[in-house]
Design an enzyme around this catalytic site. Structure first.
Site, PDB file in Angstrom:
ATOM      1  N   PRO A 181      23.353 -12.131  16.915  1.00  0.00           N
ATOM      2  CA  PRO A 181      22.625 -10.986  17.457  1.00  0.00           C
ATOM      3  C   PRO A 181      21.725 -11.367  18.624  1.00  0.00           C
ATOM      4  O   PRO A 181      21.350 -12.534  18.797  1.00  0.00           O
ATOM      5  CB  PRO A 181      21.800 -10.506  16.267  1.00  0.00           C
ATOM      6  CG  PRO A 181      21.561 -11.751  15.462  1.00  0.00           C
ATOM      7  CD  PRO A 181      22.823 -12.559  15.600  1.00  0.00           C
ATOM      8  N   GLY A 187      25.366  -8.667  21.784  1.00  0.00           N
ATOM      9  CA  GLY A 187      25.202  -9.150  20.421  1.00  0.00           C
ATOM     10  C   GLY A 187      26.301  -8.659  19.507  1.00  0.00           C
ATOM     11  O   GLY A 187      26.967  -7.655  19.776  1.00  0.00           O
ATOM     12  N   GLY A 188      26.497  -9.395  18.429  1.00  0.00           N
ATOM     13  CA  GLY A 188      27.539  -9.063  17.468  1.00  0.00           C
ATOM     14  C   GLY A 188      28.256 -10.320  17.044  1.00  0.00           C
ATOM     15  O   GLY A 188      28.002 -11.413  17.556  1.00  0.00           O
ATOM     16  N   TYR A 230      43.302  -3.437  17.802  1.00  0.00           N
ATOM     17  CA  TYR A 230      42.135  -2.572  17.729  1.00  0.00           C
ATOM     18  C   TYR A 230      42.565  -1.228  17.162  1.00  0.00           C
ATOM     19  O   TYR A 230      43.025  -0.346  17.886  1.00  0.00           O
ATOM     20  CB  TYR A 230      41.527  -2.339  19.112  1.00  0.00           C
ATOM     21  CG  TYR A 230      40.799  -3.500  19.727  1.00  0.00           C
ATOM     22  CD1 TYR A 230      40.569  -4.683  19.030  1.00  0.00           C
ATOM     23  CD2 TYR A 230      40.329  -3.421  21.037  1.00  0.00           C
ATOM     24  CE1 TYR A 230      39.904  -5.744  19.613  1.00  0.00           C
ATOM     25  CE2 TYR A 230      39.649  -4.474  21.629  1.00  0.00           C
ATOM     26  CZ  TYR A 230      39.446  -5.640  20.916  1.00  0.00           C
ATOM     27  OH  TYR A 230      38.781  -6.684  21.509  1.00  0.00           O
ATOM     28  N   PHE A 273      31.196  -9.310  22.849  1.00  0.00           N
ATOM     29  CA  PHE A 273      29.890  -9.083  22.232  1.00  0.00           C
ATOM     30  C   PHE A 273      28.763  -9.339  23.241  1.00  0.00           C
ATOM     31  O   PHE A 273      27.845 -10.124  22.998  1.00  0.00           O
ATOM     32  CB  PHE A 273      29.701  -9.945  20.991  1.00  0.00           C
ATOM     33  CG  PHE A 273      30.633  -9.640  19.859  1.00  0.00           C
ATOM     34  CD1 PHE A 273      30.851  -8.338  19.458  1.00  0.00           C
ATOM     35  CD2 PHE A 273      31.306 -10.658  19.188  1.00  0.00           C
ATOM     36  CE1 PHE A 273      31.717  -8.036  18.412  1.00  0.00           C
ATOM     37  CE2 PHE A 273      32.172 -10.376  18.142  1.00  0.00           C
ATOM     38  CZ  PHE A 273      32.375  -9.065  17.745  1.00  0.00           C
ATOM     39  N   PRO A 274      28.802  -8.661  24.404  1.00  0.00           N
ATOM     40  CA  PRO A 274      27.817  -8.942  25.459  1.00  0.00           C
ATOM     41  C   PRO A 274      26.394  -8.533  25.108  1.00  0.00           C
ATOM     42  O   PRO A 274      25.450  -9.021  25.737  1.00  0.00           O
ATOM     43  CB  PRO A 274      28.341  -8.139  26.651  1.00  0.00           C
ATOM     44  CG  PRO A 274      29.130  -7.031  26.031  1.00  0.00           C
ATOM     45  CD  PRO A 274      29.765  -7.629  24.811  1.00  0.00           C
TER      46      PRO A 274
END
Length: 290
Positions: free
Chosen positions: A225, A220-221, A65, A217-218
């Site tokens: 989405p 969305g992502g 990251y 991605f809780p």
């Protein structure tokens, strides 16, 4: 809905790996320093400190990251070290960046020690609380490959005392079972949210086995989405936002779930923390299943 006196504690706790109590609303560090948008280090540090001040004691990060001179490990260390005694920092190893900003390769078993040692150094700790083997780089779908050799390499590092607990990320049920046959698995981190429920059976299996399930991605992502229009009615009933409803659904749908929403914006952090106090009704849960 505002945070006011609500803290992450309102979501309750889960004992990770049998000995690490963590609040079920945590913080994902990816947005602090990943992708094409350079974040301001001071703002990132402020967000992290505010999260911990609000009761968050579970931070999820990864050595990959980062962008330019900004990386989440260093931001976490600079903002929070010396760390609070109850703070649990989870990291992921496996993906390797070979140019660009998105990992496109995977570390081989004999390369994992170096990645773990780098995480220890960069975070400034003697032992990592939780290390996930992230399978498939950054984009591949789970399943289809053996993870035994790589997970066994991490299990050896756990035996040496460099790692407290092990997890697996981006895996299917067969890969989880393969890992469990080698060493205890404390957590699974896969993609899952209110409108992306392919892992529902695996979530139930984790709850049965005492394994934490940590959705990435809780809200969305990653090409999946959330349909915010489908959440509006429930949000309006509670005076909440649709993002808060999505997070509250995760916390309500299984006691095994640890939510780790991430942000680099202080207002969004406040919004996320407030979701810890949003209690959905049976009517709400039924509506969200339609």
């Amino acid at each position: 809905m505002t945070a006011n006196s609500i803290t992450a504690e309102a979501a309750g706790t889960l004992t990770l790996g049998g000995d690490l109590p963590v609040r079920r609303l945590g913080f994902g560090a990816m947005r602090l320093a990943f992708g094409g948008s350079v974040r301001d280090p001071e703002t990132a540090a402020t967000v992290l400190r505010s999260a911990v001040d609000s009761g968050v004691n579970h931070i999820d990060t990864a050595g990959f990251y980062g962008f330019g001179d900004l990386h989440s490990h260093e931001v976490i260390r600079q903002a929070l070290s010396p760390y609070p005694a109850d703070l649990v920092i989870a990291t992921k190893v496996g993906p390797v960046i070979e140019g660009g900003v998105v990992p496109t390769a995977e570390a081989k078993p004999d390369q994992l020690r170096q990645l773990v040692e780098e995480d220890l150094r960069r975070l400034g700790v003697d032992r990592l609380d939780l290390v996930y083997l992230r399978v498939g780089g950054a984009t591949a779908a789970p399943g289809g490959v053996s993870i035994g050799d790589r997970f066994a390499a991490l299990a050896q590092l756990r035996e040496e005392g460099l790692i407290r607990h092990l997890g697996v990320s981006n895996v299917d049920a067969e890969q989880l079972a393969e890992a469990q046959a080698i060493a205890p698995v404390a957590a699974v981190q896969n993609q899952f949210h209110v409108h992306f429920r392919g892992d529902s059976e695996l979530v139930a299996q984790c709850a049965k086995d005492g394994i934490a399930y940590v959705p990435f991605f809780p809200v969305g992502g990653g090409g999946a989405p959330i349909d915010h229009d489908r959440l509006k009615a429930v949000a309006e009933r509670h005076g909440a936002t649709t993002r808060q409803v999505a997070l509250a659904w995760l916390l309500a749908v299984s006691p095994a779930i640890l939510a780790i929403p991430g942000t680099s914006v202080l207002d969004h952090l406040t919004e996320n923390i407030a979701a810890a106090g949003l209690a959905l009704t049976d009517e709400d849960m039924a509506a969200l299943s339609e």
